[in-house]
Design a protein around this motif. Structure first.
Motif, PDB file in Angstrom:
ATOM      1  N   GLY A   1      26.565  37.564  35.514  1.00 55.02           N
ATOM      2  CA  GLY A   1      26.685  37.821  36.955  1.00 55.02           C
ATOM      3  C   GLY A   1      27.077  39.272  37.216  1.00 55.02           C
ATOM      4  N   HIS A   2      28.006  39.792  36.414  1.00 49.57           N
ATOM      5  CA  HIS A   2      28.430  41.195  36.556  1.00 49.57           C
ATOM      6  C   HIS A   2      27.269  42.140  36.243  1.00 49.57           C
ATOM      7  CE1 HIS A   2      32.517  39.413  35.269  1.00 49.57           C
ATOM      8  NE2 HIS A   2      32.631  39.714  36.546  1.00 49.57           N
ATOM      9  N   LEU A   3      26.590  41.852  35.137  1.00 44.93           N
ATOM     10  CA  LEU A   3      25.520  42.756  34.684  1.00 44.93           C
ATOM     11  C   LEU A   3      24.361  42.758  35.676  1.00 44.93           C
ATOM     12  CD1 LEU A   3      25.735  41.743  30.925  1.00 44.93           C
ATOM     13  CD2 LEU A   3      26.444  43.937  31.901  1.00 44.93           C
TER      14      LEU A   3
ATOM     15  N   THR B   1      31.084  45.983  44.407  1.00 43.32           N
ATOM     16  CA  THR B   1      31.850  44.739  44.282  1.00 43.32           C
ATOM     17  C   THR B   1      30.915  43.576  44.587  1.00 43.32           C
ATOM     18  OG1 THR B   1      32.392  44.586  46.609  1.00 43.32           O
ATOM     19  CG2 THR B   1      33.947  45.798  45.252  1.00 43.32           C
ATOM     20  N   GLY B   2      31.351  42.374  44.267  1.00 42.01           N
ATOM     21  CA  GLY B   2      30.701  41.177  44.783  1.00 42.01           C
ATOM     22  C   GLY B   2      31.291  40.880  46.154  1.00 42.01           C
ATOM     23  N   LEU B   3      30.594  40.059  46.921  1.00 42.46           N
ATOM     24  CA  LEU B   3      31.007  39.777  48.300  1.00 42.46           C
ATOM     25  C   LEU B   3      32.419  39.178  48.370  1.00 42.46           C
ATOM     26  CD1 LEU B   3      30.241  39.797  51.257  1.00 42.46           C
ATOM     27  CD2 LEU B   3      28.987  37.655  50.914  1.00 42.46           C
ATOM     28  N   ASP B   4      32.773  38.313  47.427  1.00 39.29           N
ATOM     29  CA  ASP B   4      34.114  37.699  47.449  1.00 39.29           C
ATOM     30  C   ASP B   4      35.198  38.766  47.378  1.00 39.29           C
ATOM     31  OD1 ASP B   4      33.157  38.080  44.693  1.00 39.29           O
ATOM     32  OD2 ASP B   4      35.084  37.256  44.100  1.00 39.29           O
ATOM     33  N   ALA B   5      34.980  39.749  46.508  1.00 37.67           N
ATOM     34  CA  ALA B   5      35.978  40.809  46.333  1.00 37.67           C
ATOM     35  C   ALA B   5      36.053  41.668  47.592  1.00 37.67           C
ATOM     36  CB  ALA B   5      35.630  41.664  45.120  1.00 37.67           C
TER      37      ALA B   5
ATOM     38  N   GLN C   1      20.872  34.881  43.222  1.00 34.42           N
ATOM     39  CA  GLN C   1      22.162  34.194  43.230  1.00 34.42           C
ATOM     40  C   GLN C   1      22.445  33.536  41.891  1.00 34.42           C
ATOM     41  OE1 GLN C   1      24.245  34.290  46.473  1.00 34.42           O
ATOM     42  NE2 GLN C   1      23.069  36.043  45.772  1.00 34.42           N
ATOM     43  N   PHE C   2      23.534  33.949  41.295  1.00 36.02           N
ATOM     44  CA  PHE C   2      23.885  33.454  39.980  1.00 36.02           C
ATOM     45  C   PHE C   2      25.305  32.912  40.092  1.00 36.02           C
ATOM     46  CE2 PHE C   2      24.485  34.636  35.263  1.00 36.02           C
ATOM     47  CZ  PHE C   2      23.933  33.436  34.865  1.00 36.02           C
ATOM     48  N   ALA C   3      25.407  31.592  40.179  1.00 35.58           N
ATOM     49  CA  ALA C   3      26.709  30.973  40.486  1.00 35.58           C
ATOM     50  C   ALA C   3      27.548  30.812  39.226  1.00 35.58           C
ATOM     51  CB  ALA C   3      26.499  29.635  41.175  1.00 35.58           C
TER      52      ALA C   3
ATOM     53  N   SER D   1      31.140  32.399  37.135  1.00 32.00           N
ATOM     54  CA  SER D   1      32.350  33.222  37.258  1.00 32.00           C
ATOM     55  C   SER D   1      33.057  33.251  35.910  1.00 32.00           C
ATOM     56  CB  SER D   1      33.293  32.620  38.303  1.00 32.00           C
ATOM     57  OG  SER D   1      33.758  31.366  37.848  1.00 32.00           O
ATOM     58  N   SER D   2      33.921  34.226  35.737  1.00 30.33           N
ATOM     59  CA  SER D   2      34.742  34.274  34.527  1.00 30.33           C
ATOM     60  C   SER D   2      35.629  33.037  34.444  1.00 30.33           C
ATOM     61  CB  SER D   2      35.604  35.539  34.518  1.00 30.33           C
ATOM     62  OG  SER D   2      34.807  36.691  34.579  1.00 30.33           O
ATOM     63  N   THR D   3      36.088  32.565  35.592  1.00 28.53           N
ATOM     64  CA  THR D   3      36.938  31.363  35.620  1.00 28.53           C
ATOM     65  C   THR D   3      36.208  30.188  34.975  1.00 28.53           C
ATOM     66  OG1 THR D   3      37.988  32.114  37.667  1.00 28.53           O
ATOM     67  CG2 THR D   3      38.203  29.768  37.142  1.00 28.53           C
ATOM     68  N   GLU D   4      34.935  30.013  35.357  1.00 29.56           N
ATOM     69  CA  GLU D   4      34.123  28.917  34.804  1.00 29.56           C
ATOM     70  C   GLU D   4      33.943  29.094  33.281  1.00 29.56           C
ATOM     71  OE1 GLU D   4      32.609  26.198  35.920  1.00 29.56           O
ATOM     72  OE2 GLU D   4      31.090  25.862  34.375  1.00 29.56           O
TER      73      GLU D   4
END
Ligand code: ATP
Ligand code: MG
Length: 200
Positions: free
Chosen positions: A18-20, A108-112, A162-164, A166-169
């Motif tokens: 997602g970051h890349l 950034t991503g939208l959340d950030a 859209q790539f759902a 996250s690092s959390t996942e």
């Protein structure tokens, strides 16, 4: 050749596709020459959770970007002995390179970005860079409406596939021994495995 430089901050715990993807789509769409990934030192927004050591996160970011000539990794926030803030990082890049602010694009991503009003001296940011935000699943572009006018005026919204993920996942999967294959670059997957990161 373009002198525009993208700066992508993040905890990168771990870095994932997602970051890349976000970095590459923003680079391509805005005609940036390159993108510098800046892993955070002690993350101001993430106290309370055990964050993987800065050196491990830096190593994984290097592995993920190795061989990509448009991507590089900076140690500036990791080597800082105070908590990292975007405003300080931008001032450092500007001072170092002797470049104009219009050459810097903070990605950034939208959340950030939707949380920008909690960042240190955030109203200075439009004077230091163009703010770039990539769409992210689960976050509505309409949320940007309530941000201050100065921020909105400095903003470039970039729609990305859209790539759902996250690092959390990824941490959650790794802690349960589930596969993280194809969510992170192969070398990052091997690093996580061999260092036993995210084992609960
Ligand atoms: P965590 O779940 O730990 O918060 P994360 O996946 O959000 O991790 P960060 O290191 O917090 O990753 O994010 C760094 C930057 O990358 C942020 O600006 C974030 O919005 C952006 N980003 C992360 N994942 C995606 C994604 N799948 N699509 C678009 N942007 C992303
Ligand atoms: Mg995050």
């Amino acid at each position: 050749m373009s002198k525009k430089i993208g700066i992508m901050g993040g905890t990168f715990d771990p870095i994932h596709y997602g970051h890349l993807l976000a970095a590459e789509e923003c680079r391509r769409k805005l005609g940036l020459e390159r993108v510098v990934f800046v892993p955070t030192g002690e993350p101001p927004h993430k106290r309370g959770r055990r964050v993987t050591s800065a050196e491990d996160r830096y190593a994984m970011t290097l592995l993920a970007t190795a061989g990509v000539k448009e991507f590089s990794v900076s140690r500036t926030e990791i080597d800082r002995d105070r908590p990292s803030h975007t405003v300080d990082t931008l001032l450092e890049f500007i001072a170092e390179g002797g470049r104009a602010k219009r050459e810097f694009f903070f990605i950034t991503g939208l959340d950030a970005l939707l949380g920008i009003e909690t960042w240190k001296e955030y109203m200075r940011l439009p004077r230091l860079c163009t703010l770039v935000t990539a769409t992210r699943p689960g976050y509505l572009v309409a949320g940007l409406d309530s941000l201050p006018r100065e921020i909105k005026d400095a903003l470039e919204l970039v729609e990305i596939p859209q790539f759902a993920i996250s690092s959390t996942e990824i941490r959650s999967r790794a802690s349960k021994g589930q596969s993280i294959r194809f969510l992170v670059p192969h070398l990052v997957e091997s690093y996580i495995e061999s260092c036993g990161l995210y084992k609960s």
